[in-house]
Motif scaffolding. Sequence first.
Motif, PDB file in Angstrom:
ATOM      1  N   ASN A   1       0.906 -12.600 -15.251  1.00 20.96           N
ATOM      2  CA  ASN A   1       0.140 -12.595 -14.009  1.00 20.96           C
ATOM      3  C   ASN A   1       1.070 -12.361 -12.822  1.00 20.96           C
ATOM      4  O   ASN A   1       2.012 -13.127 -12.603  1.00 20.96           O
ATOM      5  CB  ASN A   1      -0.589 -13.928 -13.826  1.00 20.96           C
ATOM      6  N   LEU A   2       0.789 -11.307 -12.061  1.00 16.89           N
ATOM      7  CA  LEU A   2       1.559 -10.977 -10.861  1.00 16.89           C
ATOM      8  C   LEU A   2       0.654 -11.159  -9.656  1.00 16.89           C
ATOM      9  O   LEU A   2      -0.368 -10.476  -9.522  1.00 16.89           O
ATOM     10  CB  LEU A   2       2.063  -9.533 -10.897  1.00 16.89           C
ATOM     11  N   LEU A   3       1.029 -12.067  -8.769  1.00 14.15           N
ATOM     12  CA  LEU A   3       0.245 -12.339  -7.569  1.00 14.15           C
ATOM     13  C   LEU A   3       0.952 -11.736  -6.362  1.00 14.15           C
ATOM     14  O   LEU A   3       2.092 -12.080  -6.061  1.00 14.15           O
ATOM     15  CB  LEU A   3       0.089 -13.856  -7.387  1.00 14.15           C
ATOM     16  N   PHE A   4       0.271 -10.824  -5.663  1.00 16.68           N
ATOM     17  CA  PHE A   4       0.814 -10.192  -4.459  1.00 16.68           C
ATOM     18  C   PHE A   4       0.240 -10.890  -3.231  1.00 16.68           C
ATOM     19  O   PHE A   4      -0.981 -11.025  -3.093  1.00 16.68           O
ATOM     20  CB  PHE A   4       0.451  -8.709  -4.424  1.00 16.68           C
ATOM     21  N   LEU A   5       1.127 -11.313  -2.341  1.00 19.89           N
ATOM     22  CA  LEU A   5       0.741 -12.068  -1.152  1.00 19.89           C
ATOM     23  C   LEU A   5       1.369 -11.437   0.088  1.00 19.89           C
ATOM     24  O   LEU A   5       2.558 -11.125   0.089  1.00 19.89           O
ATOM     25  CB  LEU A   5       1.209 -13.520  -1.273  1.00 19.89           C
ATOM     26  N   GLY A   6       0.579 -11.243   1.137  1.00 27.81           N
ATOM     27  CA  GLY A   6       1.148 -10.708   2.365  1.00 27.81           C
ATOM     28  C   GLY A   6       0.187  -9.846   3.144  1.00 27.81           C
ATOM     29  O   GLY A   6      -1.018  -9.784   2.866  1.00 27.81           O
ATOM     30  N   ASP A   7       0.730  -9.154   4.133  1.00 32.84           N
ATOM     31  CA  ASP A   7      -0.075  -8.351   5.055  1.00 32.84           C
ATOM     32  C   ASP A   7      -0.252  -6.929   4.526  1.00 32.84           C
ATOM     33  O   ASP A   7      -0.245  -6.701   3.321  1.00 32.84           O
ATOM     34  CB  ASP A   7       0.563  -8.380   6.448  1.00 32.84           C
ATOM     35  N   SER A   8      -0.398  -5.960   5.428  1.00 34.27           N
ATOM     36  CA  SER A   8      -0.669  -4.580   5.008  1.00 34.27           C
ATOM     37  C   SER A   8       0.479  -3.959   4.230  1.00 34.27           C
ATOM     38  O   SER A   8       0.262  -3.030   3.435  1.00 34.27           O
ATOM     39  CB  SER A   8      -0.995  -3.712   6.227  1.00 34.27           C
TER      40      SER A   8
ATOM     41  N   HIS B   1      -4.663  -7.418   5.274  1.00 35.39           N
ATOM     42  CA  HIS B   1      -4.044  -6.695   6.373  1.00 35.39           C
ATOM     43  C   HIS B   1      -4.293  -7.405   7.701  1.00 35.39           C
ATOM     44  O   HIS B   1      -5.213  -8.224   7.840  1.00 35.39           O
ATOM     45  CB  HIS B   1      -4.589  -5.260   6.438  1.00 35.39           C
ATOM     46  N   ALA B   2      -3.470  -7.076   8.692  1.00 38.20           N
ATOM     47  CA  ALA B   2      -3.586  -7.607  10.057  1.00 38.20           C
ATOM     48  C   ALA B   2      -3.477  -9.125  10.103  1.00 38.20           C
ATOM     49  O   ALA B   2      -4.080  -9.770  10.975  1.00 38.20           O
ATOM     50  CB  ALA B   2      -4.887  -7.138  10.705  1.00 38.20           C
ATOM     51  N   THR B   3      -2.723  -9.703   9.191  1.00 40.06           N
ATOM     52  CA  THR B   3      -2.488 -11.142   9.204  1.00 40.06           C
ATOM     53  C   THR B   3      -0.991 -11.399   9.306  1.00 40.06           C
ATOM     54  O   THR B   3      -0.178 -10.484   9.215  1.00 40.06           O
ATOM     55  CB  THR B   3      -3.025 -11.815   7.928  1.00 40.06           C
ATOM     56  N   GLY B   4      -0.621 -12.669   9.483  1.00 42.90           N
ATOM     57  CA  GLY B   4       0.793 -12.999   9.563  1.00 42.90           C
ATOM     58  C   GLY B   4       1.009 -14.490   9.422  1.00 42.90           C
ATOM     59  O   GLY B   4       0.058 -15.291   9.392  1.00 42.90           O
TER      60      GLY B   4
END
Length: 248
Positions: free
Chosen positions: A33-40, A67-70
Amino acid sequence: MLLGRRHLLLAGAACGLGRPAAADTAPVPERLNLLFLGDSLAQGLFLSLSPVLRRRPTPRIINGTLHATGVTRTDEHDWTAVTRDLAAAHQPQLAVFWIGANDFRPLVVREERTRHRFGTPGYAEHYARRVTEMVTHATDAGARAVWLGLPNMREAQFAGAVRQLNAIQQAAAEAAGAIWVDTWEATSDAEGRFLPAVPLPATTRVFRAEDGVHFTGWGYLRIGALLFDAAAEHFPDLAPGLGRLTEA
């Protein structure tokens, strides 16, 4: 002119992963299982890697990006809480963080009713704390954590701010147990300037998007190679499940 190790990876005709010899004989896990976390940035990486990884029986890729988060605005999207919940729900073996392109605005601390401008000690302190909490939530759930540094940016002022933020992210992520993957060298030329395209043996191929921040689909695959290379090097038991990443 000689190129560094990461430039050689980017300039290669194939986007293969360097793996330790021991990984060749390690058993292939039934599920990874690969979980990708982050913005755009993380979203673009997830979307570009998805067609490749979904054709493989072992990796299960999970999209935790938005997207558009931080990290600075928990009132808009609380990445600490999101990481905790997604890691608990999906139990990833590998958590990949890539975030920060929207983090040059003031950092809001709701419980203290304070705002800290980028570049101030208060900003650095609270930002580092949130990075630490994000990584800790992932590792507490049993995941290995990889934090991708922000790349070079076309606008010089923006690029200078990125280097400051990278320093905060790297110190906090590594202290919390994550592997830091630098993308600055791979996205800069020999003089440290923004690299829009990658020189190949017979041609030059566009690497970055027109906005000078994001990447082309092919560029994301190249960054993916750095990610897989680091994961294989530091976590050789995961390497057989990840396989080798090839250029589309």
